[in-house]
Design a protein around this motif. Structure first.
Motif, mmCIF file in Angstrom:
data_model
loop_
_atom_site.group_PDB
_atom_site.id
_atom_site.type_symbol
_atom_site.label_atom_id
_atom_site.label_comp_id
_atom_site.label_asym_id
_atom_site.label_seq_id
_atom_site.Cartn_x
_atom_site.Cartn_y
_atom_site.Cartn_z
ATOM 1 N N PHE A 227 0.815 -1.207 0.000
ATOM 2 C CA PHE A 227 0.000 0.000 0.000
ATOM 3 C C PHE A 227 0.856 1.268 0.000
ATOM 4 O O PHE A 227 0.458 2.295 -0.557
ATOM 5 N N PHE B 251 1.858 3.717 -2.985
ATOM 6 C CA PHE B 251 0.928 4.689 -3.552
ATOM 7 C C PHE B 251 0.999 6.041 -2.837
ATOM 8 O O PHE B 251 0.308 6.974 -3.233
ATOM 9 N N ARG B 252 1.807 6.149 -1.792
ATOM 10 C CA ARG B 252 1.839 7.388 -1.021
ATOM 11 C C ARG B 252 2.336 8.564 -1.848
ATOM 12 O O ARG B 252 1.964 9.719 -1.592
ATOM 13 N N THR C 194 -1.086 9.481 -3.538
ATOM 14 C CA THR C 194 -2.229 9.826 -2.688
ATOM 15 C C THR C 194 -1.964 11.046 -1.814
ATOM 16 O O THR C 194 -2.881 11.835 -1.569
ATOM 17 N N SER D 155 -4.376 14.215 -1.986
ATOM 18 C CA SER D 155 -5.154 14.623 -0.817
ATOM 19 C C SER D 155 -4.838 16.054 -0.409
ATOM 20 O O SER D 155 -5.731 16.817 -0.010
ATOM 21 N N ASN E 296 2.936 -1.552 5.915
ATOM 22 C CA ASN E 296 2.218 -2.440 5.000
ATOM 23 C C ASN E 296 1.659 -3.646 5.745
ATOM 24 O O ASN E 296 0.532 -4.088 5.492
ATOM 25 N N TYR F 201 -10.432 5.385 2.875
ATOM 26 C CA TYR F 201 -9.282 5.781 2.051
ATOM 27 C C TYR F 201 -8.218 6.449 2.912
ATOM 28 O O TYR F 201 -7.023 6.179 2.789
ATOM 29 N N PHE G 22 -4.367 5.365 3.078
ATOM 30 C CA PHE G 22 -3.493 6.102 2.172
ATOM 31 C C PHE G 22 -3.097 7.495 2.650
ATOM 32 O O PHE G 22 -2.360 8.185 1.953
ATOM 33 N N PRO H 57 0.535 6.433 5.789
ATOM 34 C CA PRO H 57 1.747 6.929 5.128
ATOM 35 C C PRO H 57 2.318 8.186 5.776
ATOM 36 O O PRO H 57 3.522 8.457 5.658
#
Length: 315
Positions: A15, A18-19, A22, A26, A232, A280, A284, A288
């Motif tokens: 996961f 994807f930071r 994301t 955001s 993770n 979410y 994310f 992170p």
């Protein structure tokens, strides 16, 4: 009996990779929401603006005409009147602006009945004066601020400093994006909306605490695992619970949106969007954020791995 698992227990999905996408996304949406709030603003309902709200239902054998209702209502001389169709056939919502004096709202209703009684049934009438609306604004604002501060204070004492900061980032992110839903969709912001925001704050807190509790547990168990791998592992081991909770909540809210009626539709839509945002965010955003805040483990070295790590699903 085999238990239903919507997410495999032995998952090792990355996961954290994807930071880089994301986090900027955001941040951009949050800044855009603040800009929209300062420029466009919220669609405040009668609870906060004051005035008279009338819900009309066309009588059998008659037809509704929104343009005609708007023209007639604006002809009363009370200022710009908002008229919109509701979900049901022949249902119309009319909002008259706040009038000066104690008899102002009474005069509005007298003219409305005189103009619409022949073709429409008055299903609902709400009248809020300037004094009451001002008190509601003040009380609602104070209530939201105190509730959010209490949640942030709880998070600060609930976790270690880095975990607390990550949880605070996630909670504030969820509040800002929820307000953004009100701005973008134009859903009326009233006292029910405050209840929706506070409910979403609680849901966000629940999602974050579950993941961070597992993170803290793994931090004590594995002191040399790289931080990215530990995060993770935390998400993967709680993902089954997250999916089950979010899906059951989403299904309930979808039913409210579809069959709950216009009275709670706005609340249900915001809650539905809020659950998606909170889920979410827990995966994310807040998790992170620990990397950027500088979460470290005693004995951890860059690139060092600890073998035999198998995530255990959260119950």
């Amino acid at each position: 009996m085999r238990l239903l698992r919507l997410w495999p227990d032995e998952s090792h999905f990355d996961f954290m990779r994807f930071r880089h996408l994301t986090f900027p996304l955001s941040a951009f949406i949050s800044v855009a929401t603040v800009v929209l709030f300062l420029t466009v603003g919220l669609n405040y309902g009668i609870d906060f603006k004051g005035g008279t709200l009338v819900e009309l239902q066309v009588k059998p054998g008659q037809t509704s005409n929104v343009a005609e209702i708007r023209e007639t209502a604006n002809g009363f001389g009370f200022g710009e009147t908002e008229v919109q169709e509701l979900g049901g056939e022949g249902q119309v919502l009319v909002r008259f602006p706040l009038q000066a004096g104690e008899q102002g709202q009474t005069t509005v209703m007298q003219k409305a009945h005189a103009a619409f009684d022949a073709h429409y049934e008055f299903r609902r009438t709400e009248t809020v004066g300037p004094r009451v609306s001002g008190e509601l604004v003040q009380s609602g604002t104070v209530g939201v601020v105190l509730s959010v501060l209490a949640v942030l204070l709880y998070l600060w004492f609930r976790f270690e400093r880095e975990l607390a900061l990550g949880a605070i980032v996630g909670t504030l992110h969820d509040i800002v994006l929820t307000v953004g839903i009100f701005i973008v969709t134009g859903i009326e912001f009233n006292m029910t909306s405050i209840a929706a925001i506070l409910t979403i704050v609680g849901y966000s807190l629940n999602e974050t605490v579950v993941v961070f509790d597992r993170t803290r547990e793994l931090m004590r168990r594995y002191k040399t695992i790289p931080v990215v791998e530990l995060l993770n592992l935390s998400i993967n081991s709680t993902m089954s619970r997250t999916v089950m909770t979010s899906m059951s909540t989403i299904l309930s809210l979808v039913a409210l949106v579809m069959f709950g009626g216009e009275a709670i539709k706005g609340f249900a839509v915001v809650m539905l969007a809020g659950v998606v945002i909170c889920t979410y965010s827990a995966i994310f955003v807040s998790t992170p954020a620990l990397i950027y805040i500088g979460l470290t483990l005693s004995g951890a070295k860059s690139g060092q791995r600890e073998t035999g790590l198998a995530p255990q699903a959260a119950e």
